[in-house]
Design a protein around this motif. Structure first.
Motif, PDB file in Angstrom:
ATOM      1  N   ARG A 147       0.906  -1.182   0.068  1.00  0.00           N
ATOM      2  CA  ARG A 147      -0.016   0.133  -0.097  1.00  0.00           C
ATOM      3  C   ARG A 147       0.990   1.164   0.000  1.00  0.00           C
ATOM      4  O   ARG A 147       1.583   1.373   0.930  1.00  0.00           O
ATOM      5  N   LEU A 148       0.868   2.121  -1.238  1.00  0.00           N
ATOM      6  CA  LEU A 148       2.004   3.111  -1.393  1.00  0.00           C
ATOM      7  C   LEU A 148       1.561   4.386  -0.738  1.00  0.00           C
ATOM      8  O   LEU A 148       0.426   4.905  -1.172  1.00  0.00           O
ATOM      9  N   PRO A 149       1.982   4.756   0.374  1.00  0.00           N
ATOM     10  CA  PRO A 149       1.830   5.920   0.822  1.00  0.00           C
ATOM     11  C   PRO A 149       2.700   7.119   0.173  1.00  0.00           C
ATOM     12  O   PRO A 149       3.161   6.768  -0.964  1.00  0.00           O
ATOM     13  N   ALA A 150       2.127   8.399   0.426  1.00  0.00           N
ATOM     14  CA  ALA A 150       2.915   9.492  -0.287  1.00  0.00           C
ATOM     15  C   ALA A 150       4.437   9.547   0.384  1.00  0.00           C
ATOM     16  O   ALA A 150       4.587   9.347   1.460  1.00  0.00           O
ATOM     17  N   PHE A 151       5.385   9.724  -0.580  1.00  0.00           N
ATOM     18  CA  PHE A 151       6.615   9.989  -0.443  1.00  0.00           C
ATOM     19  C   PHE A 151       7.192  11.273  -0.830  1.00  0.00           C
ATOM     20  O   PHE A 151       6.804  11.721  -1.580  1.00  0.00           O
ATOM     21  N   VAL A 152       8.327  11.791   0.114  1.00  0.00           N
ATOM     22  CA  VAL A 152       9.269  13.133  -0.381  1.00  0.00           C
ATOM     23  C   VAL A 152      10.544  12.305   0.024  1.00  0.00           C
ATOM     24  O   VAL A 152      10.823  12.057   1.240  1.00  0.00           O
ATOM     25  N   LEU A 153      11.459  12.568  -0.841  1.00  0.00           N
ATOM     26  CA  LEU A 153      13.045  12.633  -0.610  1.00  0.00           C
ATOM     27  C   LEU A 153      13.388  13.907  -0.155  1.00  0.00           C
ATOM     28  O   LEU A 153      13.390  14.858  -0.855  1.00  0.00           O
ATOM     29  N   ALA A 187      20.406  12.988  -6.885  1.00  0.00           N
ATOM     30  CA  ALA A 187      19.518  12.855  -5.789  1.00  0.00           C
ATOM     31  C   ALA A 187      18.070  13.069  -6.607  1.00  0.00           C
ATOM     32  O   ALA A 187      17.021  12.295  -6.239  1.00  0.00           O
ATOM     33  N   GLY A 188      17.924  14.029  -7.606  1.00  0.00           N
ATOM     34  CA  GLY A 188      16.891  14.358  -8.027  1.00  0.00           C
ATOM     35  C   GLY A 188      16.331  13.226  -9.046  1.00  0.00           C
ATOM     36  O   GLY A 188      15.170  12.755  -9.287  1.00  0.00           O
TER      37      GLY A 188
END
Length: 217
Positions: free
Chosen positions: A119-125, A143-144
């Motif tokens: 179940r994919l949650p929202a991500f920010v790197l 990284a981008g």
């Protein structure tokens, strides 16, 4: 059909992941203790043991608010079994690495696949410690590219300078809100990662409220 949640008051559960000593606790303390403020001379926090909790309410366009329930996890391997139990109930993940520590960047895919599950949650790197320019070991381009490959936004931050800390958390909250509008994520009562916060003015009188079941998480 997508639903607009901009006028609701919501609670988003967010987990902050990454290797030990990348600055997860510093980011959280900067975000919750110095919102919109300038650089701070706070002492370096000690290593997190297990999971620690923070919270802050932010504005969500167009007119809503969201309370972020923030879980700060230990990066050490010996605490991994504890932190894993929190993955499935998070709506968003702030995935942090140290721009001066290449190994922490190389471990990002491992953290991502471990947290994504089925179940994919929202991500920010988040590339942290961008103020340490002379010690940098990972370029913004590299990284981008990794963030784009994993399907997430990338933000460079510095808790020491209070640079882009607000942006990182606002970007993640916006990603959760977008997933909510698209029906990818939905609010549930109990232990799930998104909940509607009742408007107190519309609550029933105390004598008429039904007793709630206690959360078993």
């Amino acid at each position: 059909k997508a639903r607009q949640w901009g006028h609701e008051r919501l609670l988003f559960r967010v987990i902050v992941l990454g290797d030990a000593a990348v600055g997860k606790s510093s980011l959280l303390r900067c975000f919750t203790d110095r919102p919109g403020g300038g650089p701070g001379g706070t002492a370096m926090p000690g290593p997190t043991v297990g999971v620690e909790f923070y919270s802050r309410t932010i504005l969500m366009p167009p007119t809503g608010k969201a309370k972020l329930q923030l879980w700060d996890t230990a990066g050490q391997e010996r605490f991994r079994s504890i932190t894993k139990s929190f993955y499935r109930s998070a709506a968003g993940v702030l995935l942090v690495f140290d721009l001066t520590n290449r190994a922490s960047f190389e471990h990002v895919p491992e953290w991502y696949h471990e947290a994504a599950g089925d179940r994919l949650p929202a991500f920010v790197l988040v590339g942290h410690k961008c103020d340490l320019v002379d010690e940098r070991a990972v370029s913004a381009e590299e990284a981008g590219h990794l963030a784009a490959t994993l399907g997430m936004a990338f933000v460079e931050t510095s808790a020491h300078s209070n640079l882009n800390v607000e942006l990182a958390f606002q970007t993640l909250a916006g990603g959760i809100q977008q997933a909510l509008g698209q029906g990818i994520l939905a609010p549930h009562q109990g232990c799930d990662g998104i909940r509607l916060i009742p408007n107190q003015s519309h609550c029933q009188p105390l004598a008429w409220r039904k007793p709630r079941k206690r959360c078993q998480c």
